[in-house]
Design a protein around this motif. Structure first.
Motif, short mmCIF file in Angstrom:
data_model
loop_
_atom_site.label_atom_id
_atom_site.label_comp_id
_atom_site.label_asym_id
_atom_site.label_seq_id
_atom_site.Cartn_x
_atom_site.Cartn_y
_atom_site.Cartn_z
N PRO A 112 0.82 -1.23 0.00
CA PRO A 112 0.00 0.00 0.00
C PRO A 112 0.85 1.28 0.00
O PRO A 112 0.46 2.28 -0.60
CB PRO A 112 -0.81 -0.11 1.29
N ASP A 113 2.04 1.23 0.62
CA ASP A 113 2.87 2.44 0.68
C ASP A 113 3.39 2.85 -0.69
O ASP A 113 3.78 3.99 -0.91
CB ASP A 113 4.08 2.22 1.61
N TRP A 114 3.44 1.89 -1.62
CA TRP A 114 3.99 2.19 -2.95
C TRP A 114 2.91 2.53 -3.96
O TRP A 114 3.20 2.86 -5.10
CB TRP A 114 4.77 0.96 -3.46
N ARG A 115 1.64 2.38 -3.54
CA ARG A 115 0.57 2.46 -4.53
C ARG A 115 0.53 3.79 -5.27
O ARG A 115 0.16 3.86 -6.43
CB ARG A 115 -0.77 2.14 -3.89
N GLY A 116 0.90 4.87 -4.57
CA GLY A 116 0.86 6.18 -5.23
C GLY A 116 2.07 6.47 -6.09
O GLY A 116 2.11 7.47 -6.81
N PHE A 117 3.08 5.57 -6.03
CA PHE A 117 4.36 5.88 -6.66
C PHE A 117 4.23 6.24 -8.14
O PHE A 117 4.75 7.25 -8.61
CB PHE A 117 5.32 4.69 -6.48
N PHE A 118 3.50 5.42 -8.90
CA PHE A 118 3.40 5.66 -10.34
C PHE A 118 2.56 6.89 -10.67
O PHE A 118 2.58 7.38 -11.78
CB PHE A 118 2.85 4.43 -11.05
N TRP A 119 1.80 7.37 -9.67
CA TRP A 119 0.96 8.54 -9.93
C TRP A 119 1.63 9.81 -9.45
O TRP A 119 1.04 10.88 -9.46
CB TRP A 119 -0.43 8.34 -9.30
N SER A 120 2.90 9.66 -9.01
CA SER A 120 3.63 10.87 -8.63
C SER A 120 4.50 11.29 -9.81
O SER A 120 4.75 10.50 -10.72
CB SER A 120 4.51 10.57 -7.42
N THR A 121 4.94 12.55 -9.81
CA THR A 121 5.77 13.01 -10.92
C THR A 121 7.23 12.87 -10.53
O THR A 121 7.58 12.88 -9.35
CB THR A 121 5.48 14.47 -11.25
N VAL A 122 8.06 12.72 -11.54
CA VAL A 122 9.48 12.55 -11.29
C VAL A 122 10.19 13.83 -11.71
O VAL A 122 9.94 14.33 -12.81
CB VAL A 122 10.00 11.35 -12.12
#
Length: 760
Positions: A112-122
């Protein structure tokens, strides 16, 4: 470099990644390129060389390195999409990155802690590529999805190039009109490109990655509101994806144009390995996932009768945001419907062909995905549903479904298949035309483990339903209501039941009206009500052709008298329930003259012990699944407000039984028996008859005009979409996809939450 060296170098890179405690800079290309630039590893290699435990270890111990790996792999896909992948090296990099992401993504989703990772900007990954462009940077997920979409229409990589000669400059990726590169002829596209093995394999790899992106849904527990849309699907099927229309069309046409027989020549598949099938399976799976859309909560596009020159109907209002659902709901040309229906019917019938000439055709395994697709088509596109029912082509869908239902009835691992087959028949049975079509004689002799009979498709349906109810496994009991509702819906239109089918219906009534069965669960009496409704419909509306059923009712008249005189006093009820404890047999198989099964058929087998299956959420009860409508004189339907079942005040079984016993619709049958039984008995005595053909002849010419109560209005229970079934379809569909993707095992041993994996 040899493939062994290649694997070794790749494995070294993985080990370095898992043992480095310090973050590796994103700019350190020498390190990151080891994962994709110099290697030629198959997807199976990647799964073997990147073990689950190591991915989880990097995720826990050096999260920044896992983040950089994902970011760099996406960046490579974006670069490949931008450049158009002209060199072999670029193509290899794209495939390697795509395989690596397919391997890693499920482990990102399970935490669950990684779920937002792909929806964040780099940082530094702006849309314009400039340094100060960060504020309108795209989330990583969006960049990845758009790159996959571009790569699926990349000339000389996934589609044929339209260049005349090598002298022309390469086709510009940005100005390319992907509608000219649709993968297969069919809906909205007339040209069938030359098959190309390499292109098919590359498409398949990218579709597998796309499906993996969408699979985040597997890692969320089933939510009762189920309104939660999958952000990956939502973005991919939005106007942001300029390839949405050609890709939807490519997937649909690839599935519906597929012919596993191999150009109509039996045994051809033994000579040529069929590389199309894996692509078709992947296309079918991606398609049903993109169409996972809760039609109960959204406005379906209303379809008026206008047709336009395009494949998609320009319906107003614009309809769902999800463009795949939108396009599917707006297909409207007859020839497109014909292409889709013929394609699905051909593929669903494939396992049945196996039984005529064993091994003559390649046996396809993706019939469950096809059934979900057919369901979506009927649910989202009412014009398609009416087209299906307009001719007897619907029987080419019915027969395979009955075959699957009969074949899977004893197999606990195939409960989901049983449900979707029954749901489709329930949906179809809500339309008058379905009942009418069932009168067509059934002459195809598909070997099935059912009694031999001569009759119509209606007889086939009744005989198979009887078999499911009397010899299926216990977990199918929730489906009994649905099965009998289907029979009720079609009953007013059945012109002539065979003796075999008539006896089966009476055997069911006998089984369901035993006192222990009626009293043992609060809902059980519904089954008797459904069967009485079937008999009443046929007697009132189709008496003339149904002497077999009338004869069967007369022979079994004691069952109706017992029902009319059902005991309602507590001691009698208690005694009936005691009797049940001694004999827990679900339904007696006696008294149903079984007769020999069809030649060449195999009995329905239970699942092999140890077979994997996925759990399913419960389906809503029949009152939630359907909506009652009354058929008016002119054939139109009028919706009836369903009165809620009054619950008995004191909750005792006796009060419960009293409340429904008085409502048993026995008047029509009692009147029929009152008129005909003395006449039949008289014939027997006068002629000393024991021969039933004479009695049947008398019944055929008999009439009850003016003797029966006034015909009741016909009630149809139509399927209605609701969030409960939407959630069921979601868990079923992802369960099928989970179990069918074993090579490579994309989700195996990851912590999925949508369903449980169980062993039979």
């Amino acid at each position: 470099m040899g493939s062994a060296d290649s694997k070794l170098n790749f494995r070294k890179a993985v080990i370095q990644l898992t043992t480095k405690t310090q973050p590796v800079e994103a700019t350190d290309d020498a390190f990151w390129d080891q994962f994709w630039a110099d290697t030629a590893t198959s997807v199976q290699d990647v799964f073997a060389l990147v073990p689950a435990a190591e991915i989880r270890a990097v995720r826990e111990e050096s999260p920044s390195n896992l983040a950089t790996l994902c970011y760099k792999a996406v960046e490579k896909l974006v670069q490949g999409a931008e450049s158009g992948c002209h060199s072999e090296k670029e193509k290899q990099i794209v495939l390697n990155c795509s395989r690596l992401l397919t391997r890693v993504l499920p482990y990102i989703f399970e935490d669950p802690d990684w779920r937002g990772f792909f929806w964040s900007t780099v940082p530094g990954a702006g849309r314009g590529g400039g340094e100060d462009d960060d504020e309108n940077a795209r989330p990583l997920a969006e960049s990845l999805l758009l790159a996959i979409a571009d790569l699926l229409f990349c000339p000389d990589f996934t589609v044929q190039s339209h260049r005349r000669s090598t002298v022309d400059s390469a086709e510009d990726v940005h100005s390319l009109d992907s509608c000219e590169y649709i993968w297969e002829a069919g809906v909205g596209f007339a040209h069938s490109p030359q098959p190309n093995y390499i292109h098919d394999m590359n498409r398949m790899e990218l579709l597998k990655l796309l499906l993996t992106c969408f699979s985040e849904a597997m890692y969320l527990p089933p939510a009762p509101d189920s309104g939660s849309t999958n952000p990956w699907v939502q973005f991919f099927c939005s106007t942001e994806n300029r390839h949405a229309l050609p890709l939807f069309t490519s997937l649909l046409n690839t599935v519906c144009a597929y012919d596993p027989v191999g150009y109509g020549i039996p045994y051809n598949h033994l000579l040529f390995s069929d590389y199309r099938e894996p692509l078709v399976e992947e296309a079918a799976q991606v398609l049903i996932v993109t169409l996972d859309h809760d039609s109960a909560t959204s406005t379906s596009p209303t379809v008026d009768g206008t047709t336009t020159g395009t494949a998609m109907d320009d319906a107003d209002p614009p309809g769902p945001e999800n463009l795949f659902v939108n396009y599917l709901s707006r297909i409207h040309r007859e020839e497109d419907f014909q292409f889709v229906l013929k394609g699905i019917a051909r593929l669903l019938s494939n396992p049945l062909l196996q039984t005529y000439l064993p091994n003559s055709t390649k046996k396809i395994q993706f019939h469950q995905e096809l059934l979900v697709l057919f369901w979506k088509l009927c649910d989202f596109n009412k014009k398609f549903l009416f087209f299906v029912l307009k001719s007897s082509d619907v029987l080419d869908i019915l027969v395979p479904i009955l075959y699957f239902l009969n074949d899977a009835r004893a197999d606990q691992s195939r409960v989901g298949l049983m449900h979707i087959g029954v749901f489709i028949l329930l949906l179809l049975s809500g339309e008058r035309n379905f009942g009418v079509r069932l009168n067509k004689p059934y002459s195809v002799r598909v070997p099935m483990d059912i009694p031999v009979f001569t009759g119509t498709h209606a007889d086939l349906l009744i005989v198979v339903f009887h078999k499911i109810i009397t010899s299926g496994h216990q977990r199918l009991q929730p489906l009994f209501d649905c099965l009998l509702t289907i029979v009720v819906n079609v009953s007013p239109y059945l012109k002539s039941l065979s003796m075999v089918a008539a006896n089966k219906l009476l055997h069911l009534l006998e089984a369901f009206s035993t006192t222990w069965f009626l009293f043992s669960a609060a809902q059980n009496h519904h089954l008797v009500f459904f069967l009485l409704e079937v008999f009443n419909n046929i007697i009132q509306y189709q008496f003339d052709g149904n002497s077999n059923l009338v004869y069967a009712i007369i022979r079994k008249r004691s069952v109706f008298h017992q029902l009319a005189n059902l005991p309602t006093d507590p001691p009698a009820i208690h005694k009936a329930l005691q009797r049940r404890r001694r004999a827990p047999e679900p339904l007696s198989r006696t008294g149903s003259q079984e007769g020999a099964s069809m030649e060449g058929s195999r009995p329905a087998a239970p699942a092999e012990p140890g077979t994997l299956k996925t759990s399913l959420v419960a389906t809503p009860g029949i009152d939630k699944l359907t909506e009652k409508s009354q058929v008016s004189e002119d054939g139109t339907l009028r919706s009836l407000e369903s009165a809620s079942q009054p619950s008995s005040a004191d909750g005792s079984p006796a009060a419960e039984v009293l409340s429904w016993k008085s409502k048993l619709p026995l008047q029509t049958i009692m009147r029929l028996l009152q008129v005909l039984v003395p006449q039949v008995e008289k014939i027997c005595i006068d002629k000393g008859l024991t021969d039933e053909s004479e009695i049947l002849r008398f019944l055929q010419h008999g009439t009850l005009v003016g003797l029966l109560p006034v015909p009741h209005p016909i009630l149809i229970r139509k399927y209605q979409a609701n969030s409960g079934t939407a959630m069921w379809f979601r868990t079923y569909m992802w369960g099928v996809i989970y179990l069918r993707n074993v090579d490579p095992p994309v989700w195996y041993d990851t912590d999925v939450k949508l369903f449980e994996i169980q062993r039979v």
